[in-house]
Design a protein around this motif. Structure first.
Motif, PDB file in Angstrom:
ATOM      1  N   ARG A   1       0.819  -1.212   0.000  1.00  0.00           N
ATOM      2  CA  ARG A   1       0.000   0.000   0.000  1.00  0.00           C
ATOM      3  C   ARG A   1       0.857   1.267   0.000  1.00  0.00           C
ATOM      4  O   ARG A   1       0.596   2.210  -0.749  1.00  0.00           O
ATOM      5  CB  ARG A   1      -0.917  -0.025   1.229  1.00  0.00           C
ATOM      6  CG  ARG A   1      -1.744   1.204   1.437  1.00  0.00           C
ATOM      7  CD  ARG A   1      -2.728   1.362   0.318  1.00  0.00           C
ATOM      8  NE  ARG A   1      -3.458   2.599   0.482  1.00  0.00           N
ATOM      9  CZ  ARG A   1      -4.676   2.774   0.082  1.00  0.00           C
ATOM     10  NH1 ARG A   1      -5.312   1.801  -0.511  1.00  0.00           N
ATOM     11  NH2 ARG A   1      -5.276   3.915   0.248  1.00  0.00           N
ATOM     12  N   ARG A   2       1.894   1.316   0.827  1.00  0.00           N
ATOM     13  CA  ARG A   2       2.753   2.513   0.895  1.00  0.00           C
ATOM     14  C   ARG A   2       3.516   2.729  -0.406  1.00  0.00           C
ATOM     15  O   ARG A   2       3.746   3.860  -0.816  1.00  0.00           O
ATOM     16  CB  ARG A   2       3.716   2.399   2.064  1.00  0.00           C
ATOM     17  CG  ARG A   2       3.001   2.510   3.382  1.00  0.00           C
ATOM     18  CD  ARG A   2       3.951   2.463   4.546  1.00  0.00           C
ATOM     19  NE  ARG A   2       3.185   2.543   5.784  1.00  0.00           N
ATOM     20  CZ  ARG A   2       3.643   2.212   6.954  1.00  0.00           C
ATOM     21  NH1 ARG A   2       4.880   1.780   7.075  1.00  0.00           N
ATOM     22  NH2 ARG A   2       2.892   2.306   8.017  1.00  0.00           N
ATOM     23  N   GLU A   3       3.910   1.646  -1.044  1.00  0.00           N
ATOM     24  CA  GLU A   3       4.595   1.765  -2.333  1.00  0.00           C
ATOM     25  C   GLU A   3       3.649   2.334  -3.379  1.00  0.00           C
ATOM     26  O   GLU A   3       4.027   3.223  -4.156  1.00  0.00           O
ATOM     27  CB  GLU A   3       5.118   0.401  -2.777  1.00  0.00           C
ATOM     28  CG  GLU A   3       6.204  -0.155  -1.873  1.00  0.00           C
ATOM     29  CD  GLU A   3       6.498  -1.613  -2.122  1.00  0.00           C
ATOM     30  OE1 GLU A   3       7.602  -2.045  -1.748  1.00  0.00           O
ATOM     31  OE2 GLU A   3       5.633  -2.341  -2.680  1.00  0.00           O
ATOM     32  N   LEU A   4       2.424   1.841  -3.403  1.00  0.00           N
ATOM     33  CA  LEU A   4       1.442   2.368  -4.357  1.00  0.00           C
ATOM     34  C   LEU A   4       1.118   3.830  -4.077  1.00  0.00           C
ATOM     35  O   LEU A   4       0.916   4.616  -5.009  1.00  0.00           O
ATOM     36  CB  LEU A   4       0.165   1.525  -4.333  1.00  0.00           C
ATOM     37  CG  LEU A   4       0.267   0.176  -5.030  1.00  0.00           C
ATOM     38  CD1 LEU A   4      -1.000  -0.633  -4.807  1.00  0.00           C
ATOM     39  CD2 LEU A   4       0.530   0.348  -6.518  1.00  0.00           C
ATOM     40  N   ASP A   5       1.075   4.212  -2.806  1.00  0.00           N
ATOM     41  CA  ASP A   5       0.844   5.623  -2.469  1.00  0.00           C
ATOM     42  C   ASP A   5       1.932   6.499  -3.057  1.00  0.00           C
ATOM     43  O   ASP A   5       1.647   7.562  -3.632  1.00  0.00           O
ATOM     44  CB  ASP A   5       0.783   5.815  -0.947  1.00  0.00           C
ATOM     45  CG  ASP A   5      -0.495   5.281  -0.331  1.00  0.00           C
ATOM     46  OD1 ASP A   5      -1.470   5.028  -1.085  1.00  0.00           O
ATOM     47  OD2 ASP A   5      -0.531   5.104   0.902  1.00  0.00           O
ATOM     48  N   GLN A   6       3.182   6.080  -2.949  1.00  0.00           N
ATOM     49  CA  GLN A   6       4.294   6.856  -3.501  1.00  0.00           C
ATOM     50  C   GLN A   6       4.217   6.929  -5.018  1.00  0.00           C
ATOM     51  O   GLN A   6       4.427   7.991  -5.616  1.00  0.00           O
ATOM     52  CB  GLN A   6       5.629   6.234  -3.085  1.00  0.00           C
ATOM     53  CG  GLN A   6       5.930   6.337  -1.618  1.00  0.00           C
ATOM     54  CD  GLN A   6       7.208   5.597  -1.237  1.00  0.00           C
ATOM     55  OE1 GLN A   6       7.876   4.996  -2.082  1.00  0.00           O
ATOM     56  NE2 GLN A   6       7.541   5.632   0.040  1.00  0.00           N
TER      57      GLN A   6
ATOM     58  N   PHE B   1       1.493   6.533  -6.945  1.00  0.00           N
ATOM     59  CA  PHE B   1       0.337   7.320  -7.392  1.00  0.00           C
ATOM     60  C   PHE B   1       0.518   8.815  -7.131  1.00  0.00           C
ATOM     61  O   PHE B   1      -0.085   9.637  -7.818  1.00  0.00           O
ATOM     62  CB  PHE B   1      -0.952   6.813  -6.748  1.00  0.00           C
ATOM     63  CG  PHE B   1      -1.535   5.633  -7.474  1.00  0.00           C
ATOM     64  CD1 PHE B   1      -1.936   5.735  -8.796  1.00  0.00           C
ATOM     65  CD2 PHE B   1      -1.677   4.410  -6.849  1.00  0.00           C
ATOM     66  CE1 PHE B   1      -2.466   4.660  -9.483  1.00  0.00           C
ATOM     67  CE2 PHE B   1      -2.209   3.322  -7.514  1.00  0.00           C
ATOM     68  CZ  PHE B   1      -2.603   3.445  -8.836  1.00  0.00           C
ATOM     69  N   LYS B   2       1.335   9.172  -6.183  1.00  0.00           N
ATOM     70  CA  LYS B   2       1.639  10.592  -5.958  1.00  0.00           C
ATOM     71  C   LYS B   2       2.375  11.153  -7.179  1.00  0.00           C
ATOM     72  O   LYS B   2       2.030  12.226  -7.688  1.00  0.00           O
ATOM     73  CB  LYS B   2       2.473  10.751  -4.697  1.00  0.00           C
ATOM     74  CG  LYS B   2       2.765  12.180  -4.343  1.00  0.00           C
ATOM     75  CD  LYS B   2       3.550  12.268  -3.048  1.00  0.00           C
ATOM     76  CE  LYS B   2       3.902  13.707  -2.725  1.00  0.00           C
ATOM     77  NZ  LYS B   2       4.710  13.810  -1.499  1.00  0.00           N
TER      78      LYS B   2
END
Length: 133
Positions: free
Chosen positions: A41-46, A48-49
């Motif tokens: 999830r944190r990787e995808l957040d980065q 998608f930012k």
């Protein structure tokens, strides 16, 4: 997890069921059907930012995510029917070598590789240029 309901304290199991199942971790990792590599999830957040910023600038328009047994890939497209402009890849086999994360362009050239995704994604940061008037 099983399909059967939980047992109350002291309630006996049905015949034929085993109470203890030990799975060797090494055997599990070497199984024929290991789970695919995925982005957390944190990787995808980065990712998608960066993706949102580039879409706002009109650089990117579409993306695709692929999870295979060897790697996870986030592909970025200018148009949906084309070859991806960039691929952001996570390859756990390279974790102890060059780093698990990499950014690859459409030609297959690795633009940046590293152990931390945030550092690898800096390849998409715009460099400010001095303009003299």
């Amino acid at each position: 997890m099983t399909d059967q309901p939980d047992l109350m304290r002291g309630e006996p199991r049905h015949q034929g069921q085993t109470t203890d199942v030990v799975v060797d971790l090494h055997e599990y990792k070497k199984a024929k059907n290991p789970p695919p590599v995925t982005f957390q999830r944190r990787e995808l957040d980065q990712i998608f930012k960066v993706y949102g910023r580039m879409v706002g600038e009109g650089e990117w328009r579409d993306y695709a995510i692929d999870h295979t047994k060897e790697r996870a890939v986030f592909a970025v497209f200018k148009r949906a029917g084309e070859v991806p402009l960039y691929r952001i890849e996570k390859n756990p086999r390279l974790t102890h070598k060059q780093g698990a994360y990499s950014v690859v362009n459409a030609s297959g050239i690795v633009l940046k590789r590293g152990h931390e995704l945030a550092q690898v994604l800096k390849v998409f940061d715009k460099v400010l240029k001095l303009v003299q008037t």
